[in-house]
Design an enzyme around this catalytic site. Sequence first.
Site, PDB file in Angstrom:
ATOM      1  CB  SER A   1      46.355  48.370  31.428  1.00 20.87           C
ATOM      2  OG  SER A   1      45.202  47.554  31.470  1.00 20.87           O
TER       3      SER A   1
ATOM      4  CG  ASP B   1      50.658  41.572  36.665  1.00 22.61           C
ATOM      5  OD1 ASP B   1      50.689  40.368  36.371  1.00 22.61           O
ATOM      6  OD2 ASP B   1      49.582  42.192  36.813  1.00 22.61           O
TER       7      ASP B   1
ATOM      8  CD  GLU C   1      42.826  44.974  30.794  1.00 21.77           C
ATOM      9  OE1 GLU C   1      41.658  45.383  30.893  1.00 21.77           O
ATOM     10  OE2 GLU C   1      43.474  44.493  31.747  1.00 21.77           O
TER      11      GLU C   1
ATOM     12  CG  ASP D   1      47.803  39.025  39.243  1.00 16.26           C
ATOM     13  OD1 ASP D   1      48.488  39.872  38.637  1.00 16.26           O
ATOM     14  OD2 ASP D   1      46.571  38.936  39.099  1.00 16.26           O
TER      15      ASP D   1
ATOM     16  CB  SER E   1      46.702  42.681  39.864  1.00 12.68           C
ATOM     17  OG  SER E   1      47.282  42.592  38.599  1.00 12.68           O
TER      18      SER E   1
ATOM     19  CG  ASP F   1      46.487  39.594  35.681  1.00 10.17           C
ATOM     20  OD1 ASP F   1      47.498  40.295  35.910  1.00 10.17           O
ATOM     21  OD2 ASP F   1      45.336  39.925  36.047  1.00 10.17           O
TER      22      ASP F   1
ATOM     23  CE  LYS G   1      44.326  41.966  33.751  1.00  8.43           C
ATOM     24  NZ  LYS G   1      42.894  42.091  34.092  1.00  8.43           N
TER      25      LYS G   1
ATOM     26  NE  ARG H   1      42.949  44.848  42.599  1.00  4.43           N
ATOM     27  CZ  ARG H   1      43.460  44.688  41.382  1.00  4.43           C
ATOM     28  NH1 ARG H   1      44.171  45.656  40.828  1.00  4.43           N
ATOM     29  NH2 ARG H   1      43.236  43.575  40.710  1.00  4.43           N
TER      30      ARG H   1
END
Length: 622
Positions: free
Chosen positions: A436, A333, A434, A335, A175, A337, A448, A73
């Site tokens: 986040s 978000d 998680e 994308d 993401s 996930d 996720k 990324r």
Amino acid sequence: MGDGGGLHGDLNANPSCRATGDPQLDQAAQLWLTWDKNPQTRAQLEALLASRRLDELRSRLCSRMSFGTAGLRAPMGAGFSRINDLTVIQSTQGLYSYLCRCFPDVSSRGLVVGFDTRGQEESGCSSQRLARLTAAVMLSKDIPVRLFSSYVPTPYVPYAVRKFGAAAGVMITASHNPKEDNGYKVYWCNGAQISSPHDKEILRSIEEQLEPWSASCWEEELAGHCSLRTDPLQEVNSSYMEELNSLCFHRDLNASSPLKFVHSSFHGVGHVFVQQAFRTFGFAPPIPVPEQRDPDPNFSSVRCPNPEEGEAVLELSLRLAERENATVVLATDPDADRLAVAEQSGGCWKVFSGNELAALLGWWMFFNWRESHPEPADAQSVYMLATTVSSKILQAFARIEGFHFEETLPGFKWIGKRMHELAKTGNLMLFAFEESIGFLCGSLVPDKDGVSAAAVVAELAAYLHSRNLTLNQQLHNIYQTYGYHVSKTSYVICNDPPTIQKIFSRIRNFDGEGSYPKTCGGHNVLHVRDVTTGYDSSQPDHRSVLPVTKSSQMITFTLQNGVVATLRTSGTEPKIKYYSELCAALGNSDMAGLQEELQSVTQALLDDFLEPDRNNLIRRFV
């Protein structure tokens, strides 16, 4: 960086590109100009050379991307450390070579490729183009590719990898990162994101053959007419929605629920898929936020495309919900996930943290599982998972309810890997998360999934409403039963890697060489776990149970008052994240007192250990 095929000519032969005087930089620049066929990124680099912006050139050309918690990324644009046509072609060549070593049948198993809605005009890079170039590299080697014809949620790629038995999958996405970024996320044949040793071996394969093999690698059109390319979109979408029924427990109740929901897709892929998931569960579709419904790579209506940032980035959703008299706001978000949730109660909005949502979803998944598995012994084959920086609330559930709880390193790739191992031994992974705002309900996807989580939260809210309860009220009921868990998660931004190294070195030598801090906020430190070095003072041999991760920083402190606090570097952004949680004893429901105590420790963690002012760290602001 090796020459990967040698130099062709020299920089001085290009009138707009004089040599810099730095041999390593000159060689890297010449390689770039030799290999890159994208006129826009070539022009970017030529402009940097002409203006002699040497620091920027070194940043772009003299290092390469590495796999973090979510794959490769980086910002889009020219350079070996950026996401662009050339680096995606190079990455796919390395992936191909590694897959050939691991799978004798890769030519029949093939690859799955998906993409989100990101794009950048100035570099000519879009997720769709990069996905088609990924496919072109594989197709040029006669590897079949299942390339989605349109944007999809990230979880559709691992779902498709498992469904079709593919050797691997690639998702082009960054993401919730800023609009300048993009990414290259790789999934293994089990559907989980790659972890060690695959990540290191793929990087080695990439570096062994940096020069594009042939002109075919640049033929985006190959993905349109090659017979080895198929489009899995309709089949995957239909199959996913059918399997989603396994997470729906109260369809009749959903169909008659008076609750109204608002959904924001944050200018990304989520709108169509969340609408379908709601219909699968028997709900009317949620009300979309019109300004954020359609894809927009500039994320025009939000300062930051990350719903995890809370009320400040959810403003359009909350205002729409008030006008429509909707009780619950859902935000995926870009994308799709991750999932953020807010609930209106008494004229105010409660935006749930990832840890709070996990308490609700974990309780809900076990509640419905127990309805059909009343025998206590049945729980022995049930597992819930969480990353180690997330709340310990599932551990409290497991202690009382008799199922298993395990922690993993941060990053859903570790959860996906453990989920695969559990399935092979006949165990059931019921829920994982998680902090986040990443959730996995059931075993539908080994990653996720914000689409399925949105539908599950809606059903949970509808069920509670039928019993005159809100999500927030049920959260407090859970805390009354299993103990209050108060947590705080935030970050500071640091754009200077040497400063990060200095901060963590100081912590490791805080009270003398090799001596970690002994107190934090006036409380004694009972245990220290340093996953970067493999040290854990709570273990008899002082060795960490979690795998050592030398490439990132992560230190956890357990304090005498019950606070567990962690400092770690982000795997996707230039951030130092800090996490703290106070797990109260059963019966202690003084929420204000618990929050005050946690805040005191968290502030000391930030001020004393990270020293934001001295280290020029940028505090969180949205």
